[in-house]
Design a protein around this motif. Sequence first.
Motif, PDB file in Angstrom:
ATOM      1  N   PHE A 145       2.329   2.497  10.181  1.00  0.00           N
ATOM      2  CA  PHE A 145       1.946   1.092  10.083  1.00  0.00           C
ATOM      3  C   PHE A 145       2.975   0.288   9.292  1.00  0.00           C
ATOM      4  O   PHE A 145       3.431  -0.761   9.734  1.00  0.00           O
ATOM      5  CB  PHE A 145       0.570   0.935   9.437  1.00  0.00           C
TER       6      PHE A 145
ATOM      7  N   SER B   8      -6.620   1.827  15.002  1.00  0.00           N
ATOM      8  CA  SER B   8      -7.519   1.505  13.894  1.00  0.00           C
ATOM      9  C   SER B   8      -6.852   0.551  12.914  1.00  0.00           C
ATOM     10  O   SER B   8      -7.463  -0.426  12.462  1.00  0.00           O
ATOM     11  CB  SER B   8      -7.936   2.795  13.176  1.00  0.00           C
ATOM     12  N   TRP B   9      -5.604   0.813  12.588  1.00  0.00           N
ATOM     13  CA  TRP B   9      -4.877  -0.058  11.670  1.00  0.00           C
ATOM     14  C   TRP B   9      -4.680  -1.447  12.265  1.00  0.00           C
ATOM     15  O   TRP B   9      -4.932  -2.461  11.612  1.00  0.00           O
ATOM     16  CB  TRP B   9      -3.506   0.543  11.358  1.00  0.00           C
TER      17      TRP B   9
ATOM     18  N   TYR C 295      -3.185   4.387  14.930  1.00  0.00           N
ATOM     19  CA  TYR C 295      -2.460   3.133  15.108  1.00  0.00           C
ATOM     20  C   TYR C 295      -3.413   2.017  15.503  1.00  0.00           C
ATOM     21  O   TYR C 295      -3.379   0.919  14.951  1.00  0.00           O
ATOM     22  CB  TYR C 295      -1.385   3.332  16.183  1.00  0.00           C
TER      23      TYR C 295
ATOM     24  N   ASN D 186      -7.558  -3.825  12.557  1.00  0.00           N
ATOM     25  CA  ASN D 186      -8.084  -4.281  11.266  1.00  0.00           C
ATOM     26  C   ASN D 186      -6.945  -4.776  10.366  1.00  0.00           C
ATOM     27  O   ASN D 186      -6.995  -4.626   9.150  1.00  0.00           O
ATOM     28  CB  ASN D 186      -8.841  -3.136  10.578  1.00  0.00           C
ATOM     29  N   VAL D 187      -5.938  -5.357  10.995  1.00  0.00           N
ATOM     30  CA  VAL D 187      -4.755  -5.755  10.258  1.00  0.00           C
ATOM     31  C   VAL D 187      -5.071  -6.902   9.296  1.00  0.00           C
ATOM     32  O   VAL D 187      -5.889  -7.778   9.578  1.00  0.00           O
ATOM     33  CB  VAL D 187      -3.626  -6.155  11.246  1.00  0.00           C
TER      34      VAL D 187
ATOM     35  N   ASP E  77       0.832  -1.205   0.000  1.00  0.00           N
ATOM     36  CA  ASP E  77       0.000   0.000   0.000  1.00  0.00           C
ATOM     37  C   ASP E  77       0.870   1.259   0.000  1.00  0.00           C
ATOM     38  O   ASP E  77       0.506   2.276  -0.578  1.00  0.00           O
ATOM     39  CB  ASP E  77      -0.924   0.010   1.225  1.00  0.00           C
TER      40      ASP E  77
END
Length: 877
Positions: A498, A392-393, A390, A396-397, A186
């Motif tokens: 991330f 949130s990422w 952080y 939902n990794v 990404d």
Amino acid sequence: MSIPKTYNPKEVEDKWYATWLERGFFKSKPNPRKQPYTVVIPPPNVTGVLHMGHMLNNTIQDVLVRRARMQGKEACWVPGTDHASIATEARVVAMLKEKGISKSDLTREEFLQHAFEWKEKYGGIILEQLKKLGASCDWDRTRFTMEPALTDAVIQVFVDLYRKGQIYRGVRMVNWDPQGMTALSDEEVNFKQVNGKLYYLRYAIEGSDEVLTVATKRPETIMGDVAICVHPEDERYKHLAGQKAIIPLVNRAIPIIFDEYVDREFGTGVLKVTPAHDINDYELGVKHNLPSIDVLNDNGTIHERAGLYVGEDRFVVRKKITKDLDAQGLLEKVEDSVSNVGFSERTDAVIEPKLSMQWWCKMDQMAKPALENVMNDTIKLHPAKFKNMYRSWMENVHDWCISRQLWWGQQIPAYYLPDGTFVVARTAEEALEEARTKTGNPELQLTDLRQDEDVLDTWFSSWLWPISVFDGFKDPDNADILYYYPTNDLVTAPEILFFWVARMIMAGYEFRKELPFQNVYLTGIVRDAQGRKMSKSLGNSPDPLLLIEQYGADGVRAGMLFSSPAGNDLLFDEKLCEQGRNFSNKIWNAFRLINGWEVDETLPNPNEKTIKWFDSKFNEALNVLEDHFDKFRISDALLTVYKLVWDDFCSNYLEMIKPAFGSPIDAATLQATNEFLEKLMKVLHPFMPFITEEIWNTMKERAPKDCLVVATWPEKGRIEADLLKQTEYVLNVVGQIRNQRNSKNISPAKKLALYVRLAEGKSAIAGYETLVSKLANLSEIQETEQPLDNALSFVVESAEFFIPMEGNIDAAAERERILKELDYTKGFLASVDKKLSNERFVAGAPEAVIGAERKKRSDAEAKIAALEQSLAALPAE
């Protein structure tokens, strides 16, 4: 000693950087008598050159490292570069193309030989540029993510994770670069706003005359449609449950499904589902157990399984299919639309979401300790606002696509057998033994094995960086890793929080069972004065080396830090560097002034109060400075030192103790002043290392090891609060007198008289008369019980001051000034009274706060009374 009139940054910077290196001040080795302080550089791409983001990031790192070194810690700043698979391979391919050589004409070994030759020639440029900035790295420790030892670490980790079941091979959705022919992370995708079209296509309902209109931005992918999706609560389409739609032109029936994912307000509220070519459609396909039909080849042309437009480019087909749909009455309309489109960082080709066979690393289990230990502040993010991003990422990794279809990088240690199965091993020899065991065939030879062609994602080497730079995989108990790890502070950009930071934390807990660093300082983006991100394409990014040439490294470092609070973007203006250069000149001129004074050993010290005042002022600023450092407010830390040097030392202290022109200074004052200058150079050194080192060594003869870079950081001392308050009051009075001179165009050389109306029965400047007379150029200071006629007046707190004008005063102008100040003071008093009349405020505020407000009220009341008396004393209009 003769000191040059003007400061020459280039000459000084070259001299002192060479000296620091020659004397080994940046080198570090484990020292059990010292506390380690470790920083690993975010390794810049080996293809890179210094840009403004690097300048900010590395200046902050250098500030932290230099301060730690002066605090007596064993400071170790590890430099290095990242092999940057995609960017470097693109550079090498372009270089070969210029020579008429195509990558496809070379063997892997031949290409890698060209690549390493390129790296040796150009790969160290950015590290050499960092030396111009003053970066105090231990250059003997320079690492490269593709050097043999770090490559061995990457291969070791891959094998370890594979054997734990955390690495697997499978078909999943990736970012695909059709021009570079590789998967991308990404982070390697740049999103741009692109003007496009929204196409409204007609899908017939099977066995009915009804038609569903579907809005899509990608009509060229309809051959890969596997369903039509609508919202379950959309009344327009509830009757279609269990029915099928016919794909236009393709004439294949696909089911109509219902899912809350659909946005009822977008287009017609009907979504075509193409799992092979859209990440969200892919998730829908998994959820509803739908097939995937990949209608694109790796190079972006249409695959034969599409049945239409085979072999043609995707964007050519978009135009063709639009015409064909329209010709058959299957295109309802076309609207203008704006889309956020992903482009390859490497080739600038439009990215294709694509199902692809790749290698993957499971993230879910490794993410747990990495999330927990950031959220509980075991690892602190500065500023803390990034914790939400952080979390949130990390909550939902997704599994990490770690393979790239390139040659430059660590080749995946998977070896395929003739029957298509594979084994994973650290070397070909180990793979052969494993293959023989797996197959039960002792006759297998190395020639029977074929290593996977792909290389690992660059991040798969850089996530190991804090461990691998200390050879923690090669020897988990070596002296370096045991002493320097975990590291202390990491300085980096939020956009890789991330991609790099989180993964390093995962690696730390996975392979060392502890955190990799204690603090993460997140810088902002460097933007121009208009708020635009600096970039070569916009032409708004200055060359950092030219800035250093023009303003000096210290000036540029200070300029970068003047307005760069953690986590907030820096609006860079070249005037900031000019301000930094001016600050250098101010310091140099102050040094020259002090150095130019003749000393008379017989003179008494008339400056005891002033010396005690500045000592307290320094200690007060040092406390504030330490607090800023503790909270990673690096910009505020510099501004604290800036104010201490420019305002308190240069503008006030030196003026207070300066002898009359041509007169000598007493020995005690000069000694104290030089001691203060040494302390100031110490606290300023991390920010502006070159000029401070030059002054430190010019002040007196010093031993070779007695350089400022390793001098002892000042310790906190006593603060005399009353002395600070009283001196601030006196300086305020002097400032008011100077303002009166300026407002009436009275020459600074003309001596004035000052009358003081006593405040609360005592002189407001008692004991400071000599100092006030010196700074304000007064002929006399007297007390008065009544306001003076025909005099300029001003009020400081509750005391009133008069400057007789011997009948030359402009009564009308003075009346206007007093009325204006009176009006302001009454307004201020009203605001204080309002606060004190608020019962909730009085009941809830600490006593100290209430006391301060009451003091403001009494001072304002006294000032109003004094101003009214001054007004009354003026001649009548």
